[in-house]
Design a protein around this motif. Structure first.
Motif, PDB file in Angstrom:
ATOM      1  N   THR A 123      10.781  -1.058   9.886  1.00 16.45           N
ATOM      2  CA  THR A 123      10.298  -0.088   9.023  1.00 16.45           C
ATOM      3  C   THR A 123       9.088  -0.578   8.134  1.00 16.45           C
ATOM      4  OG1 THR A 123      12.000  -1.161   7.218  1.00 16.45           O
ATOM      5  CG2 THR A 123      12.922   0.806   8.551  1.00 16.45           C
ATOM      6  N   HIS A 124       8.589  -1.823   8.585  1.00 15.94           N
ATOM      7  CA  HIS A 124       7.375  -2.276   7.787  1.00 15.94           C
ATOM      8  C   HIS A 124       6.135  -1.440   8.238  1.00 15.94           C
ATOM      9  CE1 HIS A 124       4.844  -5.008   5.696  1.00 15.94           C
ATOM     10  NE2 HIS A 124       4.097  -5.299   6.950  1.00 15.94           N
ATOM     11  N   ARG A 125       5.195  -1.317   7.220  1.00 16.32           N
ATOM     12  CA  ARG A 125       3.946  -0.645   7.383  1.00 16.32           C
ATOM     13  C   ARG A 125       2.746  -1.476   6.865  1.00 16.32           C
ATOM     14  NH1 ARG A 125       3.119   4.405   8.958  1.00 16.32           N
ATOM     15  NH2 ARG A 125       5.041   5.839   8.957  1.00 16.32           N
ATOM     16  N   LEU A 126       1.792  -1.700   7.589  1.00 15.68           N
ATOM     17  CA  LEU A 126       0.695  -2.407   7.030  1.00 15.68           C
ATOM     18  C   LEU A 126       0.052  -1.700   5.878  1.00 15.68           C
ATOM     19  CD1 LEU A 126      -1.137  -3.479  10.667  1.00 15.68           C
ATOM     20  CD2 LEU A 126       0.378  -4.533   9.210  1.00 15.68           C
ATOM     21  N   PRO A 127      -0.512  -2.547   5.013  1.00 14.45           N
ATOM     22  CA  PRO A 127      -1.199  -1.956   3.671  1.00 14.45           C
ATOM     23  C   PRO A 127      -1.973  -0.627   4.006  1.00 14.45           C
ATOM     24  CG  PRO A 127      -1.313  -4.328   3.686  1.00 14.45           C
ATOM     25  CD  PRO A 127      -0.717  -3.991   5.155  1.00 14.45           C
TER      26      PRO A 127
END
Length: 393
Positions: free
Chosen positions: A105-109
């Motif tokens: 669920t992580h997204r890069l900035p």
């Protein structure tokens, strides 16, 4: 009390059915959704308290946001909505795989400078990123293999801003599995202990097309939704599959056999809230969907979206029902009665009695008004909808 399918009466929700489902969710009803987008995610998170057997057939034709970036980079179907639904149905407790869930669920900035993005991508590639190193072996090695497969094939000018790590992992799995989504969807489901079944309606790299009332044709989803392009200014009259330039025959893209079996096993079929055409009706286009739905004698309900849907420009509620029936009748027979595909329309009380009456008059389908929305905004109450659907099952 209201009268429902098969002439049995239920209170909605039915407390006894709800309590039974909550006590044994692994035996819960097989509620099948034709959907896409994120509108169903909150309901899906609530639903897994009552059943681990919900079925989600999802469009891979999205062409907006980070999904479009991957589609252009890898010439592949859209995976963002698939990943999003997998995560909504994942076991987020300590008994599941919280480390894997956090990574997927992580997204890069969104607003990071190129150097910072390259540094984080390098951490991911080397297995030194905190989210990746937190995953236990051997799962970490498997995930990193898929992720690095994607990173090895991205174009030099690939835009990593706001990129979803889960989407990149899916893309890498798609490439490593001979350009097939089903194997990697199955694998990701096991990694995060998904409480349901998530599949793409067809495993094809296609676009969504629409005919407008003024004669124009649109050949990508992002030009319909009103999010990344101006909203359409002429009503949609017909939906079709496209290669991005011209219309394709639905007969050439049949419903997958395994998906037909899922429809044939469903206890409830639901056309859920979401963008009318690009999230819901698009899933009804492939050959075989209409026949499969018509052949299943269970409650089949439509929950029309609340608020304004740019895709439903100029559509009454009865017109929205027609938009769902049209592709299924094209497949199963134009003279089939509406109730072969839809047994009830379930509306919030914000819909007028006149709108509901028009649905029944035009289509012969009961349209029920129930208090289904949250009190402070035009969205369905996930708890009420989950319990309602479980009651029908």
């Amino acid at each position: 009390m209201v009268r429902l399918h098969f002439e049995r009466e239920l209170s909605l929700p039915d407390p006894l059915r709800v309590a039974r489902a909550r006590s044994v969710p692994h035996l819960g009803p097989r509620i099948l959704f034709f959907s896409g987008g994120s509108a169903l995610n909150a309901i899906s998170r609530q639903l897994k308290q009552y059943t681990f057997n919900s079925i989600h057939l999802i469009t891979p034709f999205d062409s907006g946001g980070s999904s479009q970036t991957l589609r252009v980079a890898f010439d592949m179907p859209a995976v963002g909505d698939l990943r999003s639904r997998l995560m909504a149905l994942a076991d987020e407790t300590v008994l599941g795989q919280p480390e894997v869930y956090a990574l997927f669920t992580h997204r890069l900035p969104r607003d990071a400078k190129p150097g910072a993005l390259r540094a984080e991508v390098a951490q991911l590639r080397d297995g030194k990123h905190p989210l990746l190193s937190a995953v236990a072996r051997p799962m970490r090695a498997l995930i990193q293999n898929h992720l690095n497969h994607a990173l090895d094939h991205v174009p030099a000018d690939f835009d990593y801003r706001n990129a979803s790590i889960g989407n990149l992992i899916l893309a890498g799995g798609y490439l490593s599995q001979g350009r097939a989504l089903e194997p990697v969807l199955f694998l990701m489901s096991k990694m995060v202990d998904v409480r349901g079944t998530v599949r793409t309606i067809v495993d094809e790299n296609l676009q969504l097309g629409a005919q407008l009332q003024d004669g124009r044709q649109i050949h990508t989803q992002r030009l319909l939704s009103g999010k990344e392009a101006p909203p359409i200014d002429s009503p949609i009259t017909r939906l079709f599959l496209s290669d991005g330039r011209q219309e394709l025959s639905a007969a050439d893209y049949p419903l997958l056999k395994r998906n037909r079996k899922l429809i044939q096993s469903a206890d409830v079929i639901c056309y859920p809230p979401g963008s009318l055409y690009s999230s819901v009706a698009v899933n009804l286009l492939p050959a075989g969907v209409g026949k499969a739905v018509a052949g299943r004698c269970v409650p089949k309900v439509y929950l029309p979206g609340l608020g304004t849907d740019p895709e439903a420009l100029g559509h009454s509620l009865a017109d929205q029902v027609e938009a769902l029936l049209t592709p299924m009748r094209a497949d199963a027979g134009k003279t089939r009665p509406a109730r072969d595909f839809l047994t009830h329309v379930l509306c919030d009380t914000s819909r007028s009695e006149a709108e509901c009456a028009a649905v029944t008059e035009r289509h012969g389908v009961p349209c029920l008004r129930l208090p289904l929305a949250l009190p402070d905004r035009p969205k369905y109450d996930p708890a009420i909808i989950a319990e309602l659907l479980v009651s029908l099952g």
